[in-house]
Enzyme design. Structure first.
Site, PDB file in Angstrom:
ATOM      1  N   ILE A  32       0.877  -1.168   0.000  1.00  0.00           N
ATOM      2  CA  ILE A  32       0.000   0.000   0.000  1.00  0.00           C
ATOM      3  C   ILE A  32       0.914   1.217   0.000  1.00  0.00           C
ATOM      4  O   ILE A  32       1.920   1.248   0.723  1.00  0.00           O
ATOM      5  CB  ILE A  32      -0.976   0.017   1.200  1.00  0.00           C
ATOM      6  CG1 ILE A  32      -1.928   1.200   1.108  1.00  0.00           C
ATOM      7  CG2 ILE A  32      -0.240  -0.032   2.517  1.00  0.00           C
ATOM      8  CD1 ILE A  32      -3.057   1.166   2.122  1.00  0.00           C
ATOM      9  N   ALA A  33       0.589   2.183  -0.845  1.00  0.00           N
ATOM     10  CA  ALA A  33       1.432   3.380  -0.926  1.00  0.00           C
ATOM     11  C   ALA A  33       0.576   4.581  -1.318  1.00  0.00           C
ATOM     12  O   ALA A  33      -0.386   4.455  -2.067  1.00  0.00           O
ATOM     13  CB  ALA A  33       2.531   3.178  -1.964  1.00  0.00           C
ATOM     14  N   VAL A  34       0.952   5.733  -0.788  1.00  0.00           N
ATOM     15  CA  VAL A  34       0.315   6.998  -1.131  1.00  0.00           C
ATOM     16  C   VAL A  34       1.429   7.976  -1.480  1.00  0.00           C
ATOM     17  O   VAL A  34       2.433   8.071  -0.768  1.00  0.00           O
ATOM     18  CB  VAL A  34      -0.544   7.539   0.037  1.00  0.00           C
ATOM     19  CG1 VAL A  34      -1.091   8.910  -0.278  1.00  0.00           C
ATOM     20  CG2 VAL A  34      -1.670   6.570   0.365  1.00  0.00           C
ATOM     21  N   GLU A  66       2.021  -7.510   6.776  1.00  0.00           N
ATOM     22  CA  GLU A  66       3.254  -7.389   7.547  1.00  0.00           C
ATOM     23  C   GLU A  66       3.668  -5.931   7.528  1.00  0.00           C
ATOM     24  O   GLU A  66       3.464  -5.236   6.535  1.00  0.00           O
ATOM     25  CB  GLU A  66       4.360  -8.249   6.941  1.00  0.00           C
ATOM     26  CG  GLU A  66       4.068  -9.725   7.061  1.00  0.00           C
ATOM     27  CD  GLU A  66       5.164 -10.590   6.462  1.00  0.00           C
ATOM     28  OE1 GLU A  66       6.120 -10.047   5.872  1.00  0.00           O
ATOM     29  OE2 GLU A  66       5.045 -11.808   6.574  1.00  0.00           O
ATOM     30  N   ASN A  71       7.933   1.154  11.697  1.00  0.00           N
ATOM     31  CA  ASN A  71       7.000   1.977  10.933  1.00  0.00           C
ATOM     32  C   ASN A  71       5.742   2.257  11.767  1.00  0.00           C
ATOM     33  O   ASN A  71       4.678   1.704  11.540  1.00  0.00           O
ATOM     34  CB  ASN A  71       6.634   1.298   9.612  1.00  0.00           C
ATOM     35  CG  ASN A  71       5.891   2.223   8.682  1.00  0.00           C
ATOM     36  OD1 ASN A  71       5.361   3.250   9.083  1.00  0.00           O
ATOM     37  ND2 ASN A  71       5.837   1.834   7.411  1.00  0.00           N
ATOM     38  N   TYR A  78      -3.082   0.859  10.592  1.00  0.00           N
ATOM     39  CA  TYR A  78      -3.641  -0.491  10.627  1.00  0.00           C
ATOM     40  C   TYR A  78      -4.482  -0.718  11.890  1.00  0.00           C
ATOM     41  O   TYR A  78      -5.549  -1.313  11.832  1.00  0.00           O
ATOM     42  CB  TYR A  78      -2.533  -1.537  10.525  1.00  0.00           C
ATOM     43  CG  TYR A  78      -1.759  -1.462   9.225  1.00  0.00           C
ATOM     44  CD1 TYR A  78      -2.394  -1.162   8.020  1.00  0.00           C
ATOM     45  CD2 TYR A  78      -0.390  -1.674   9.187  1.00  0.00           C
ATOM     46  CE1 TYR A  78      -1.692  -1.089   6.829  1.00  0.00           C
ATOM     47  CE2 TYR A  78       0.313  -1.614   8.001  1.00  0.00           C
ATOM     48  CZ  TYR A  78      -0.340  -1.318   6.826  1.00  0.00           C
ATOM     49  OH  TYR A  78       0.353  -1.259   5.649  1.00  0.00           O
TER      50      TYR A  78
END
Length: 98
Positions: A32-34, A66, A71, A78
């Protein structure tokens, strides 16, 4: 659903994306990335919500991901979405040469 990708877009630009794989009753989040300029606008939350909704239709009952122990930002995201820690892999992100 062997592999699924969903994109978030604004102004004809990709603002974020999410990649997962669902096999039988288990779905695993791979990435997942923004984009940095679009962070803190709820895009990651929308992407996670999309994943959670999308895998319910094929009947996934277990969602896995994971995250690096350092982080904290991702961990907060999450947790906000109900993710709970189910284990830790010792030295998982350690380099092979130590």
């Amino acid at each position: 659903h062997p592999d699924s990708v969903w994109l978030s877009q604004a102004d004809h630009q990709i603002t974020g994306f999410i990649v997962w794989q669902t096999v039988f009753y288990e779905s695993e989040l791979h990435l997942i990335a923004v984009a940095p300029e679009y962070r803190r606008q709820g895009i990651a939350s929308a992407l996670l919500q999309h994943w959670q909704n999308a895998v319910q239709q094929p009947g996934a009952t277990r969602l896995l991901l994971e995250v690096r122990a350092s982080n904290e930002t991702a961990q907060q995201l999450y947790r906000k979405h109900g993710v709970q820690t189910c284990g830790r892999r010792k030295n998982y992100y350690a380099l092979p040469d130590g």
